[in-house]
Design an enzyme around this catalytic site. Structure first.
Site, short mmCIF file in Angstrom:
data_model
loop_
_atom_site.label_atom_id
_atom_site.label_comp_id
_atom_site.label_asym_id
_atom_site.label_seq_id
_atom_site.Cartn_x
_atom_site.Cartn_y
_atom_site.Cartn_z
N ASN A 177 0.82 -1.21 0.00
CA ASN A 177 0.00 0.00 0.00
C ASN A 177 0.86 1.25 0.00
OD1 ASN A 177 -2.62 -1.04 0.01
ND2 ASN A 177 -2.51 -1.51 2.19
N HIS A 178 0.28 2.33 -0.50
CA HIS A 178 0.92 3.65 -0.44
C HIS A 178 0.13 4.52 0.55
CE1 HIS A 178 3.76 3.67 -4.05
NE2 HIS A 178 3.24 2.46 -4.02
N PRO A 179 0.75 5.57 1.08
CA PRO A 179 0.09 6.40 2.10
C PRO A 179 -0.91 7.37 1.48
CG PRO A 179 2.29 7.24 1.67
CD PRO A 179 2.15 5.98 0.87
N THR A 180 -2.12 6.93 1.27
CA THR A 180 -3.14 7.75 0.61
C THR A 180 -3.58 8.93 1.48
OG1 THR A 180 -4.87 6.27 1.45
CG2 THR A 180 -4.00 5.82 -0.75
#
Length: 215
Positions: free
Chosen positions: A85-88
């Site tokens: 995941n990326h830091p949305t």
């Protein structure tokens, strides 16, 4: 723990011979991972901080991170498990906010973010068949005996012995009736030792015989 990580060269034209020592193609990349007996890792595969238990295989160009794979799993080519995941919630989802050293923006990376990523690990049960090009997103589990159709994107947990297809993956049916699934789970053939497998191997090819003798 890393077990028996070494290359076996190009695959020969004659049938593969597996053993207690995992078989790993020379082009595969494996880091901080555990492989069980009679496992097979194909060309171009990548494992990082994963475990794959006895009799399971990765076909080719399979990538997995922070994943636990059970016994007797069949994972087809181009599958990706836990792509990360990326830091949305941040202004930017770019690497620069957590791989800070890489961009010369800090002396340290964002360890808290990487710990958050690791906490969303994936788990693949026993005897799972994952079709070509499947993506299993972070934090998802696939139950024992499940089958995932080619090209599916798994965004939620899949129950045992379910057949799931599509984007996002949805359960369309179960392989067997509930009572049969219950008896198979109770029998847990995947926990048999090698002698038990050899002595009862024919039973694995006939459901009625298996249920009568082992469930």
């Amino acid at each position: 723990m890393l077990q028996y990580i070494e290359s076996f060269g190009d695959f020969p034209s004659h049938p593969k011979k597996l053993s207690e020592k995992p078989r790993i193609h020379e082009s595969a990349r494996i880091r901080e991972s555990y492989l069980g007996s009679y496992t097979d890792v194909g060309p171009g595969c990548s494992l990082r901080e994963c475990s794959m238990d006895d009799y399971s295989y990765l076909a080719s160009h399979v990538g997995a991170v922070w994943t636990e794979i059970g016994k007797f799993c069949s994972i087809a080519s181009q599958t990706r498990i836990n792509p990360g995941n990326h830091p949305t919630w941040r202004v930017t989802t770019n690497h620069c906010t957590y791989r800070r050293r890489q961009y010369n923006l800090d002396e340290v990376d964002d360890d808290e973010f990487f710990d958050w990523r690791k906490s969303h690990s994936c788990r693949i049960g026993h005897d799972v068949w994952i079709g070509h090009g499947v993506v299993v997103t972070a934090g998802c589990s696939i139950g024992t005996g499940a089958c995932i159709g080619a090209g599916a994107v798994v965004t939620k947990d899949i129950p045992p012995y379910a057949i799931a297809v599509g984007v996002p993956a949805k359960v369309i049916k179960f392989r067997f009736e509930k009572d049969v699934i219950s008896r198979l789970m109770e029998a847990a053939y995947w926990d048999w030792d090698r002698e038990m497998i050899e002595n009862n191997f024919a039973d694995l090819r006939d459901m009625d015989t298996f249920l009568e003798k082992h469930a």
